[in-house]
Motif scaffolding. Sequence first.
Motif, mmCIF file in Angstrom:
data_model
loop_
_atom_site.group_PDB
_atom_site.id
_atom_site.type_symbol
_atom_site.label_atom_id
_atom_site.label_comp_id
_atom_site.label_asym_id
_atom_site.label_seq_id
_atom_site.Cartn_x
_atom_site.Cartn_y
_atom_site.Cartn_z
ATOM 1 N N GLN A 57 -108.704 -31.816 69.344
ATOM 2 C CA GLN A 57 -109.825 -31.644 68.421
ATOM 3 C C GLN A 57 -111.076 -31.218 69.184
ATOM 4 N N GLY A 58 -111.220 -31.748 70.399
ATOM 5 C CA GLY A 58 -112.345 -31.327 71.231
ATOM 6 C C GLY A 58 -112.297 -29.847 71.535
ATOM 7 N N ILE A 91 -116.505 -39.462 72.094
ATOM 8 C CA ILE A 91 -116.541 -38.269 72.944
ATOM 9 C C ILE A 91 -117.317 -38.621 74.208
ATOM 10 N N ALA A 121 -112.297 -36.246 74.556
ATOM 11 C CA ALA A 121 -112.422 -36.595 73.143
ATOM 12 C C ALA A 121 -111.365 -37.617 72.753
ATOM 13 N N HIS A 128 -115.669 -35.325 64.110
ATOM 14 C CA HIS A 128 -115.873 -34.753 65.439
ATOM 15 C C HIS A 128 -116.692 -33.466 65.387
ATOM 16 N N ILE A 162 -117.627 -42.700 65.991
ATOM 17 C CA ILE A 162 -117.649 -41.568 65.064
ATOM 18 C C ILE A 162 -116.941 -41.969 63.770
#
Length: 399
Positions: free
Chosen positions: A127-128, A14, A9, A60, A35
């Motif tokens: 964040q992923g 991603i 990410a 995300h 994104i």
Amino acid sequence: MSKVLVINAGSSSIKYQLIEMPYEIKISSGLIEKINERGTNLTLHYNGNKICIEKPLSNHQEAFHFLIEMLIKNNIIGDLNDIAACGHRIAHGGEFFKNSVEITKDNFEEIKKIEYLAPLHNPANLQGYIEMKQLLNNAIQVAVFDTSFHQSMSKEVYTYPIPFKLYEKYGLRKYGFHGTSYRNVVNRVREMVGKEKQSRIIACHLGNGASIAAIKNGKSINTSMGLTPLGGLMMGTRSGDLDPSIVEFIAHKECLSVEDVLKQLNKESGILGVSQISNDIRDVRKAAMDGDNLSKLALEMYAQRIASFIGSYYVQLGGLDTLVFTAGVGENDYRMRESIIDKVKDALQIELDDEVNCSVMATDAIISSKSSKVMVLVVVADEEIVIARDCYDILKSKL
């Protein structure tokens, strides 16, 4: 069998691969880019098919939900429970993480503590994890660090000649990156040429981001990137090593902040900065062939700096068994490989098989002649399979 979802990410993108383990069958791969921009794109590859979808995705969370939705919709997975593990590429592990780990509450907090070491990368990587943890309740989440492979470097190699208290207080030292790529190189060298040629390896990971590693008996003893990915080689948009006083000089003369200068060194320098055309070597090479002198200079500088590191690492290793080119430029640009080898071949007694070198693109191959004292290999970069293996090993240990 277990399906492992590998996630990389970034701040606005991603990348993913879905891999069936332990047979290492790549089921699907893809990319969501732009994104939170107009025209967010999802590209999905599976079973010989390619799907491209444009859909507005504002963050995300929406992007990950959409990815899983498309995996189910296209029967790539039956449901969420099909995914047993999710591996996350984490740029920086600091000194704390020497190996890949399952992300627990404690490990998550430790990764958060070192975000200051990679403020452009680690927050996006984490964040992923945050999103996939919520989506995949039954899958284990694993962190695989770009820096961990280089934790074997000795103290005199990784310590900077700055006041030592700054290292003690902030952990300012050389860390190095592209570790999963180098782990893949070590495995492939062993498989391609045997153990006798893997004792002393110099691996050149040459993409838009580029680095070199000196590897002895499977362990990193030095690498070109430092505290951040800005150090070391000249790259697509990064300057690589330079006199630190240049930062102050540019800031003063151009009336810029330190942050603005660092932005220039990260995003506007390197091949792009010198050529003033592109960070893509293919575009720069075309311009050079058409007679553009700055493009010629950029290519020559790039090759020269790589050759200089190879020479330095040859001495540090006490010789060389195998020289490896990997990643986008290393795998695909035979002219750049030839240019680099030309600069070191006499000292290192390397002889290329010119016919083989010219024909190799994006495939594993031995490109040196049989009489060469050093074997030269092209190895296709495959960081995802390394991440998937780590996930599967951790998954097995929990069964």
